[in-house]
Scaffold this motif. Structure first.
Motif, PDB file in Angstrom:
ATOM      1  N   PHE B  67      52.793  13.515  18.943  1.00 15.34           N
ATOM      2  CA  PHE B  67      51.082  13.791  18.495  1.00 15.34           C
ATOM      3  C   PHE B  67      50.932  12.324  17.595  1.00 15.34           C
ATOM      4  O   PHE B  67      51.623  12.195  17.009  1.00 15.34           O
ATOM      5  N   ASN B  68      49.917  11.714  17.824  1.00 18.62           N
ATOM      6  CA  ASN B  68      49.190  10.223  17.122  1.00 18.62           C
ATOM      7  C   ASN B  68      48.114  10.242  17.030  1.00 18.62           C
ATOM      8  O   ASN B  68      47.085   9.854  17.811  1.00 18.62           O
ATOM      9  N   LYS B  69      47.621  10.431  15.424  1.00 12.33           N
ATOM     10  CA  LYS B  69      46.728  10.718  15.433  1.00 12.33           C
ATOM     11  C   LYS B  69      45.619   8.978  15.336  1.00 12.33           C
ATOM     12  O   LYS B  69      44.207   9.405  15.727  1.00 12.33           O
ATOM     13  N   SER B  70      46.068   8.846  14.843  1.00 16.02           N
ATOM     14  CA  SER B  70      45.719   7.110  14.866  1.00 16.02           C
ATOM     15  C   SER B  70      45.126   6.730  15.739  1.00 16.02           C
ATOM     16  O   SER B  70      44.413   5.895  16.049  1.00 16.02           O
ATOM     17  N   GLN B  71      46.221   7.121  17.200  1.00 14.79           N
ATOM     18  CA  GLN B  71      46.010   6.865  18.532  1.00 14.79           C
ATOM     19  C   GLN B  71      45.498   7.633  19.631  1.00 14.79           C
ATOM     20  O   GLN B  71      44.856   7.283  20.316  1.00 14.79           O
ATOM     21  N   THR B  72      44.958   9.187  19.108  1.00 11.79           N
ATOM     22  CA  THR B  72      44.544   9.809  19.327  1.00 11.79           C
ATOM     23  C   THR B  72      45.318  10.160  20.738  1.00 11.79           C
ATOM     24  O   THR B  72      44.534  10.002  21.704  1.00 11.79           O
ATOM     25  N   SER B  73      46.348  10.139  20.594  1.00 12.93           N
ATOM     26  CA  SER B  73      47.298  10.032  22.151  1.00 12.93           C
ATOM     27  C   SER B  73      48.233  11.553  21.908  1.00 12.93           C
ATOM     28  O   SER B  73      48.415  12.023  20.830  1.00 12.93           O
ATOM     29  N   PHE B  74      48.506  12.147  23.235  1.00 13.97           N
ATOM     30  CA  PHE B  74      49.792  12.928  22.757  1.00 13.97           C
ATOM     31  C   PHE B  74      50.708  13.247  23.879  1.00 13.97           C
ATOM     32  O   PHE B  74      50.224  13.901  24.905  1.00 13.97           O
ATOM     33  N   HIS B  75      51.482  11.843  24.927  1.00 14.33           N
ATOM     34  CA  HIS B  75      52.094  11.185  25.169  1.00 14.33           C
ATOM     35  C   HIS B  75      52.719  12.702  25.441  1.00 14.33           C
ATOM     36  O   HIS B  75      54.169  12.590  24.998  1.00 14.33           O
ATOM     37  N   LEU B  76      53.494  13.138  26.913  1.00 14.89           N
ATOM     38  CA  LEU B  76      54.382  14.217  27.570  1.00 14.89           C
ATOM     39  C   LEU B  76      55.864  12.734  27.572  1.00 14.89           C
ATOM     40  O   LEU B  76      55.431  11.554  28.505  1.00 14.89           O
ATOM     41  N   LYS B  77      57.170  13.336  27.559  1.00 12.28           N
ATOM     42  CA  LYS B  77      58.093  11.966  27.262  1.00 12.28           C
ATOM     43  C   LYS B  77      58.949  13.663  27.851  1.00 12.28           C
ATOM     44  O   LYS B  77      59.307  14.711  27.661  1.00 12.28           O
ATOM     45  N   LYS B  78      60.065  12.763  28.323  1.00 10.95           N
ATOM     46  CA  LYS B  78      61.457  13.844  28.742  1.00 10.95           C
ATOM     47  C   LYS B  78      62.660  12.311  28.873  1.00 10.95           C
ATOM     48  O   LYS B  78      62.318  11.527  29.479  1.00 10.95           O
TER      49      LYS B  78
END
Lengths: 115, 115
Positions: B67-78
Motif C-alpha cells: 500500500f502506497n498512500k502517496s501514489q494511491t497504489s496497491f500493487h500485487l507482487k510475488k
C-alpha cells in the motif's frame, strides 16, 4: 466447510422471459452481495443485504431487477422481461459481518444468456 | 465516488521470475483495498487485503501487496511466479467513509506465467 453456492450455473432465457437466480451464502454470514460481471469486465455491484434487510440497491440497473433475502440466508435475484443486455455472469458473495473491512467470499456465478 | 484502475490488460512473466500486477485507486477518504483471483469458470477467490497498519500485506499462495498512500497504489507482487499462478486478477476498493459496503473492482489483469 461449504462455500457460497449458486444455482443454476448456466441459464439461457429468451428475451422477455423472467428468470430467478439463487444464492446460498456461507452459513452464519450476515452480509450478502450481488454483482454483475459482463464479459471482459470486473464485477459491478448490484445490491447488498444485511440479514434480511436490503440496505443498498443502488446498483440495480432497472426496475426489472429485484432481489430478496426473506429469512436472512438464501437470496434470490429476479430479472423480469429479460433483455439481451442482461446477458452476464451474476455473482453472489457473502461476508461474516457488515463491517466494511471484512472480505467477501464469492460463489461460482450464474452465467445468464438472453437470446 | 470510488474507482480502481488496472493499467495492464495482460502481464507475461517467466516461471521463477518476480511478478507485479499494478493497481491504483481513487477514494474520497481512506481505503480498504483487496486483491482477488479468478480462475476460469470459478468465482473470485480472496487473496489479501489492506485495512490499516503495515503497508506490506502478505496473503495466500505467497502473494503480497504494498500500500502506497502517496501514489494511491496497491500493487500485487510475488517473488517467484509459478505456472499455476496464471489467472485473472482483480483489485478492489472500499471507501471507509461514505462508500458503504460495496466493493468497486478494476477491469482485471490477465497474468500469464510461462515455462
Amino acid at each position: 466447510g461449504a462455500g457460497v453456492s449458486q444455482s443454476p450455473r448456466y441459464k439461457v432465457a429468451k428475451r422477455g422471459q423472467d428468470v430467478a437466480l439463487r444464492c446460498d451464502p456461507i452459513s452464519g454470514h450476515v452480509s450478502l452481495f450481488w454483482y454483475q460481471q459482463a464479459l471482459g469486465q470486473g464485477p459491478e455491484f448490484l445490491t447488498y443485504f444485511q440479514n434480511e434487510a436490503q440496505l443498498d440497491k443502488s446498483g440495480l440497473p432497472s426496475d426489472r431487477f429485484f432481489a430478496e433475502r426473506p429469512e436472512g440466508s438464501v437470496s434470490t435475484l429476479k430479472i423480469q422481461r429479460t433483455q439481451q443486455e442482461d446477458s452476464a455472469v451474476y455473482l453472489c458473495a457473502s461476508s461474516l459481518d457488515g463491517w466494511p473491512s471484512y472480505e467477501q467470499y464469492f460463489g461460482p456465478g450464474t452465467r445468464l444468456t438472453v437470446t | 465516488a470510488q474507482s480502481v484502475a488496472q493499467p495492464e490488460d495482460q502481464v507475461n512473466v517467466a516461471e521463477g521470475n518476480p511478478l507485479t500486477v499494478k493497481c491504483t485507486y481513487s477514494v474520497s477518504g481512506n481505503p480498504y483495498l483487496f486483491w482477488y483471483v479468478q480462475y476460469p469458470n470459478r468465482g473470485l477467490q480472496f487473496l489479501l487485503k489492506y485495512i490499516t497498519g503495515d503497508n506490506l500485506v502478505k496473503g495466500s499462495y505467497g502473494f503480497e501487496a504494498e500500500f502506497n498512500k502517496s501514489q494511491t497504489s496497491f500493487h500485487l507482487k510475488k517473488p517467484s511466479a509459478l505456472v499455476s499462478d496464471s489467472a485473472l486478477y482483480f483489485c478492489a476498493v472500499r471507501d471507509r467513509s461514505g462508500g458503504g459496503n460495496k466493493l468497486t473492482f478494476g477491469t482485471g489483469t490477465q497474468l500469464k506465467v510461462e515455462l
